[in-house]
Scaffold this motif. Structure first.
Motif, mmCIF file in Angstrom:
data_model
loop_
_atom_site.group_PDB
_atom_site.id
_atom_site.type_symbol
_atom_site.label_atom_id
_atom_site.label_comp_id
_atom_site.label_asym_id
_atom_site.label_seq_id
_atom_site.Cartn_x
_atom_site.Cartn_y
_atom_site.Cartn_z
ATOM 1 N N TRP A 183 0.832 -1.199 0.000
ATOM 2 C CA TRP A 183 0.000 0.000 0.000
ATOM 3 C C TRP A 183 0.872 1.257 0.000
ATOM 4 C CZ3 TRP A 183 -4.797 0.794 -1.229
ATOM 5 C CH2 TRP A 183 -5.360 2.039 -0.978
ATOM 6 N N ALA A 184 1.978 1.220 0.728
ATOM 7 C CA ALA A 184 2.874 2.376 0.763
ATOM 8 C C ALA A 184 3.481 2.634 -0.609
ATOM 9 C CB ALA A 184 3.976 2.158 1.795
ATOM 10 N N VAL A 185 3.804 1.577 -1.344
ATOM 11 C CA VAL A 185 4.427 1.727 -2.663
ATOM 12 C C VAL A 185 3.379 2.042 -3.729
ATOM 13 C CG1 VAL A 185 5.676 0.475 -4.467
ATOM 14 C CG2 VAL A 185 6.377 0.244 -2.085
ATOM 15 N N ALA A 186 2.275 1.304 -3.735
ATOM 16 C CA ALA A 186 1.305 1.414 -4.821
ATOM 17 C C ALA A 186 0.121 2.315 -4.493
ATOM 18 C CB ALA A 186 0.784 0.020 -5.179
ATOM 19 N N GLY A 187 0.010 2.788 -3.269
ATOM 20 C CA GLY A 187 -1.129 3.601 -2.858
ATOM 21 C C GLY A 187 -1.370 4.824 -3.731
ATOM 22 N N PRO A 188 -0.358 5.663 -3.940
ATOM 23 C CA PRO A 188 -0.577 6.850 -4.773
ATOM 24 C C PRO A 188 -1.000 6.503 -6.211
ATOM 25 C CG PRO A 188 1.413 7.101 -3.478
ATOM 26 C CD PRO A 188 0.950 5.693 -3.289
ATOM 27 N N ALA A 189 -0.416 5.455 -6.784
ATOM 28 C CA ALA A 189 -0.789 5.055 -8.141
ATOM 29 C C ALA A 189 -2.233 4.557 -8.172
ATOM 30 C CB ALA A 189 0.158 3.983 -8.661
ATOM 31 N N LEU A 190 -2.638 3.784 -7.173
ATOM 32 C CA LEU A 190 -4.012 3.288 -7.117
ATOM 33 C C LEU A 190 -5.008 4.431 -6.934
ATOM 34 C CD1 LEU A 190 -3.505 0.097 -4.930
ATOM 35 C CD2 LEU A 190 -4.007 0.190 -7.377
ATOM 36 N N ILE A 191 -4.662 5.392 -6.129
ATOM 37 C CA ILE A 191 -5.533 6.557 -5.935
ATOM 38 C C ILE A 191 -5.679 7.318 -7.246
ATOM 39 C CG2 ILE A 191 -5.713 8.800 -4.783
ATOM 40 C CD1 ILE A 191 -4.455 7.416 -2.303
ATOM 41 N N GLY A 192 -4.566 7.478 -7.983
ATOM 42 C CA GLY A 192 -4.625 8.159 -9.278
ATOM 43 C C GLY A 192 -5.506 7.427 -10.273
ATOM 44 N N VAL A 193 -5.389 6.103 -10.320
ATOM 45 C CA VAL A 193 -6.223 5.309 -11.227
ATOM 46 C C VAL A 193 -7.690 5.438 -10.846
ATOM 47 C CG1 VAL A 193 -6.785 2.936 -11.899
ATOM 48 C CG2 VAL A 193 -4.408 3.683 -11.834
ATOM 49 N N PHE A 194 -7.993 5.376 -9.564
ATOM 50 C CA PHE A 194 -9.373 5.492 -9.097
ATOM 51 C C PHE A 194 -9.953 6.861 -9.434
ATOM 52 C CE2 PHE A 194 -12.396 6.693 -5.758
ATOM 53 C CZ PHE A 194 -13.357 5.711 -5.942
ATOM 54 N N GLU A 195 -9.205 7.925 -9.158
ATOM 55 C CA GLU A 195 -9.693 9.273 -9.438
ATOM 56 C C GLU A 195 -9.893 9.490 -10.931
ATOM 57 O OE1 GLU A 195 -6.866 11.784 -7.459
ATOM 58 O OE2 GLU A 195 -7.890 11.591 -5.529
ATOM 59 N N SER A 196 -9.000 8.949 -11.743
ATOM 60 C CA SER A 196 -9.141 9.052 -13.199
ATOM 61 C C SER A 196 -10.400 8.320 -13.681
ATOM 62 C CB SER A 196 -7.896 8.456 -13.880
ATOM 63 O OG SER A 196 -8.060 8.405 -15.267
ATOM 64 N N ALA A 197 -10.648 7.139 -13.152
ATOM 65 C CA ALA A 197 -11.825 6.373 -13.543
ATOM 66 C C ALA A 197 -13.103 7.103 -13.128
ATOM 67 C CB ALA A 197 -11.790 4.987 -12.920
ATOM 68 N N ILE A 198 -13.136 7.664 -11.937
ATOM 69 C CA ILE A 198 -14.302 8.394 -11.473
ATOM 70 C C ILE A 198 -14.520 9.644 -12.320
ATOM 71 C CG2 ILE A 198 -15.238 9.741 -9.536
ATOM 72 C CD1 ILE A 198 -15.490 6.732 -9.175
ATOM 73 N N ALA A 199 -13.439 10.323 -12.689
ATOM 74 C CA ALA A 199 -13.563 11.526 -13.522
ATOM 75 C C ALA A 199 -14.134 11.181 -14.897
ATOM 76 C CB ALA A 199 -12.198 12.184 -13.662
ATOM 77 N N ARG A 200 -13.744 10.049 -15.450
ATOM 78 C CA ARG A 200 -14.271 9.639 -16.753
ATOM 79 C C ARG A 200 -15.758 9.280 -16.657
ATOM 80 N NH1 ARG A 200 -9.575 5.796 -19.372
ATOM 81 N NH2 ARG A 200 -7.995 7.425 -19.520
ATOM 82 N N VAL A 201 -16.144 8.639 -15.586
ATOM 83 C CA VAL A 201 -17.547 8.235 -15.439
ATOM 84 C C VAL A 201 -18.436 9.467 -15.202
ATOM 85 C CG1 VAL A 201 -19.159 6.984 -13.956
ATOM 86 C CG2 VAL A 201 -17.020 5.924 -14.647
ATOM 87 N N THR A 202 -17.995 10.387 -14.378
ATOM 88 C CA THR A 202 -18.823 11.555 -14.051
ATOM 89 C C THR A 202 -18.815 12.588 -15.167
ATOM 90 O OG1 THR A 202 -16.972 12.534 -12.848
ATOM 91 C CG2 THR A 202 -18.569 11.248 -11.570
ATOM 92 N N ALA A 203 -17.863 12.542 -16.098
ATOM 93 C CA ALA A 203 -17.804 13.509 -17.189
ATOM 94 C C ALA A 203 -18.817 13.178 -18.277
ATOM 95 C CB ALA A 203 -16.390 13.521 -17.791
ATOM 96 N N VAL A 204 -19.319 11.959 -18.282
ATOM 97 C CA VAL A 204 -20.264 11.553 -19.342
ATOM 98 C C VAL A 204 -21.644 12.051 -19.083
ATOM 99 C CG1 VAL A 204 -21.351 9.545 -20.423
ATOM 100 C CG2 VAL A 204 -18.909 9.516 -19.885
#
Length: 61
Positions: free
Chosen positions: A40-61
């Motif tokens: 989680w310490a290593v991959a946490g920021p990358a996972l948060i970025g992927v999640f935020e990007s996915a949410i932004a794509r869904v809410t932009a439609v």
């Protein structure tokens, strides 16, 4: 002094022998928790970025 193996013990004694390997399970649990924290310490920021990007794509439609 007699040494007994599991084959020498009656079936009833084998059924009720539930001592288990508590220190082994504690070690496995602690090591698993440590791996999760390290990943989680290593991959946490990358996972948060992927999640935020996915949410932004869904809410932009």
């Amino acid at each position: 002094m007699q040494h007994h193996t599991e084959a020498d013990l009656p079936d009833e004694q084998l059924i009720f022998d539930d001592r288990g390997d508590v220190p082994g399970w504690v070690l496995v649990t602690l090591m698993t928790a440590g791996l999760v924290i390290a990943l989680w310490a290593v991959a946490g920021p990358a996972l948060i970025g992927v999640f935020e990007s996915a949410i932004a794509r869904v809410t932009a439609v």
